[in-house]
Design an enzyme around this catalytic site. Structure first.
Site, PDB file in Angstrom:
ATOM      1  N   ASN A 204      70.337  29.351  42.709  1.00  0.00           N
ATOM      2  CA  ASN A 204      71.021  30.110  43.771  1.00  0.00           C
ATOM      3  C   ASN A 204      71.618  28.980  44.507  1.00  0.00           C
ATOM      4  O   ASN A 204      71.199  27.864  44.851  1.00  0.00           O
ATOM      5  CB  ASN A 204      69.901  30.724  44.873  1.00  0.00           C
TER       6      ASN A 204
ATOM      7  N   GLU B 162      67.024  29.586  49.664  1.00  0.00           N
ATOM      8  CA  GLU B 162      66.104  29.473  50.925  1.00  0.00           C
ATOM      9  C   GLU B 162      65.687  28.125  50.993  1.00  0.00           C
ATOM     10  O   GLU B 162      65.534  27.355  52.288  1.00  0.00           O
ATOM     11  CB  GLU B 162      64.955  30.367  50.823  1.00  0.00           C
ATOM     12  N   VAL B 163      65.599  27.261  49.923  1.00  0.00           N
ATOM     13  CA  VAL B 163      65.051  26.089  49.832  1.00  0.00           C
ATOM     14  C   VAL B 163      66.062  25.099  49.458  1.00  0.00           C
ATOM     15  O   VAL B 163      66.541  25.042  48.716  1.00  0.00           O
ATOM     16  CB  VAL B 163      63.470  25.911  49.167  1.00  0.00           C
TER      17      VAL B 163
ATOM     18  N   ARG C 156      54.560  28.490  39.508  1.00  0.00           N
ATOM     19  CA  ARG C 156      55.020  29.750  39.604  1.00  0.00           C
ATOM     20  C   ARG C 156      55.372  29.925  40.896  1.00  0.00           C
ATOM     21  O   ARG C 156      55.036  29.498  41.948  1.00  0.00           O
ATOM     22  CB  ARG C 156      53.827  30.475  39.292  1.00  0.00           C
ATOM     23  N   ASP C 157      56.637  31.033  41.003  1.00  0.00           N
ATOM     24  CA  ASP C 157      57.014  31.230  42.411  1.00  0.00           C
ATOM     25  C   ASP C 157      56.028  32.193  43.342  1.00  0.00           C
ATOM     26  O   ASP C 157      55.437  32.952  42.581  1.00  0.00           O
ATOM     27  CB  ASP C 157      58.302  32.364  42.151  1.00  0.00           C
ATOM     28  N   ILE C 158      55.770  31.883  44.494  1.00  0.00           N
ATOM     29  CA  ILE C 158      54.857  32.545  45.290  1.00  0.00           C
ATOM     30  C   ILE C 158      55.052  33.927  45.438  1.00  0.00           C
ATOM     31  O   ILE C 158      54.162  34.902  45.556  1.00  0.00           O
ATOM     32  CB  ILE C 158      54.718  31.765  46.677  1.00  0.00           C
TER      33      ILE C 158
ATOM     34  N   HIS D 133      65.356  28.931  38.661  1.00  0.00           N
ATOM     35  CA  HIS D 133      64.533  30.098  38.629  1.00  0.00           C
ATOM     36  C   HIS D 133      64.377  30.575  36.976  1.00  0.00           C
ATOM     37  O   HIS D 133      65.190  30.638  36.496  1.00  0.00           O
ATOM     38  CB  HIS D 133      64.861  31.222  39.255  1.00  0.00           C
TER      39      HIS D 133
ATOM     40  N   HIS E 244      66.897  23.810  42.602  1.00  0.00           N
ATOM     41  CA  HIS E 244      65.678  24.447  41.492  1.00  0.00           C
ATOM     42  C   HIS E 244      66.155  25.460  40.785  1.00  0.00           C
ATOM     43  O   HIS E 244      67.290  26.093  41.113  1.00  0.00           O
ATOM     44  CB  HIS E 244      64.588  24.939  42.296  1.00  0.00           C
TER      45      HIS E 244
HETATM   46  P1  AMP Z   1      65.873  30.160  46.413  1.00  0.00           P
HETATM   47  O1  AMP Z   1      65.824  31.543  47.356  1.00  0.00           O
HETATM   48  O2  AMP Z   1      66.602  30.027  45.339  1.00  0.00           O
HETATM   49  O3  AMP Z   1      66.038  29.089  47.551  1.00  0.00           O
HETATM   50  O4  AMP Z   1      64.137  30.358  46.045  1.00  0.00           O
HETATM   51  C1  AMP Z   1      63.197  29.657  46.892  1.00  0.00           C
HETATM   52  C2  AMP Z   1      61.949  30.317  46.144  1.00  0.00           C
HETATM   53  O5  AMP Z   1      60.825  29.752  46.646  1.00  0.00           O
HETATM   54  C3  AMP Z   1      61.759  31.871  46.380  1.00  0.00           C
HETATM   55  O6  AMP Z   1      61.908  32.756  45.487  1.00  0.00           O
HETATM   56  C4  AMP Z   1      60.406  31.878  46.945  1.00  0.00           C
HETATM   57  O7  AMP Z   1      59.548  32.936  46.626  1.00  0.00           O
HETATM   58  C5  AMP Z   1      59.835  30.660  46.598  1.00  0.00           C
HETATM   59  N1  AMP Z   1      58.523  29.853  47.192  1.00  0.00           N
HETATM   60  C6  AMP Z   1      58.635  29.686  48.725  1.00  0.00           C
HETATM   61  N2  AMP Z   1      57.660  29.178  49.131  1.00  0.00           N
HETATM   62  C7  AMP Z   1      56.857  28.898  47.862  1.00  0.00           C
HETATM   63  C8  AMP Z   1      55.527  28.173  47.657  1.00  0.00           C
HETATM   64  N3  AMP Z   1      54.927  27.641  48.561  1.00  0.00           N
HETATM   65  N4  AMP Z   1      55.149  28.321  46.357  1.00  0.00           N
HETATM   66  C9  AMP Z   1      56.027  28.656  45.230  1.00  0.00           C
HETATM   67  N5  AMP Z   1      57.182  29.338  45.651  1.00  0.00           N
HETATM   68  C10 AMP Z   1      57.727  29.312  46.811  1.00  0.00           C
END
Ligand code: AMP
Length: 115
Positions: free
Chosen positions: A88, A96-97, A30-32, A103, A101
């Site tokens: 994304n 961001e990561v 689950r997304d945080i 969503h 992945h």
């Molecule tokens: P993106 O912006 O597509 O890279 O998505 C990264 C997602 O990771 C964002 O929606 C964040 O809310 C989510 N995220 C960041 N840290 C964590 C975490 N520790 N556990 C779960 N989701 C996270």
């Protein structure tokens, strides 16, 4: 050596997460910061930083990512109501990561186009 990302640490159990699905190739949690009642990230365990880094050798893992999304959607009960899959990519895509992945968003009516 395999790249270490936040998501590889979640997959390895080094960072806590609410994992809803796990197999040899994918992990879903689950997304945080959920943007909808169901907001799960489906992550290939092998690190591909972003979709534009994928090549022909990644066809199977990319196809499996969509099949896993459908499986997780059924598991979480949004397959009949509907859901959205988002990947994304890069700065303007809001990535961001740097670990590919998908969503999976559902559980409410989602607007289109996204803001
Ligand atoms: P993106 O912006 O597509 O890279 O998505 C990264 C997602 O990771 C964002 O929606 C964040 O809310 C989510 N995220 C960041 N840290 C964590 C975490 N520790 N556990 C779960 N989701 C996270």
């Amino acid at each position: 050596m395999e790249e270490r990302t936040l998501f590889t640490k979640i997959i390895a159990g080094e960072v806590p997460a609410d994992i809803v699905y796990d197999d040899n190739d994918y992990c879903a949690f689950r997304d945080i910061h959920p943007a909808s009642p169901v907001h799960v990230l489906i992550v290939p365990k092998r690190v591909i930083p972003k979709i534009t880094d994928a090549g022909p050798e990644d066809k199977e893992i990319l196809g499996g990512l969509l099949l896993t999304a459908a499986k997780v959607a059924r598991q979480l009960g949004v397959d009949e109501s509907g859901f959205r899959c988002v990947i994304n990519c890069g700065k303007d895509g809001g990535q961001e990561v740097p670990h590919l992945h998908l969503h999976l968003l559902g559980g409410r009516l989602l607007g289109w186009p996204p803001g």
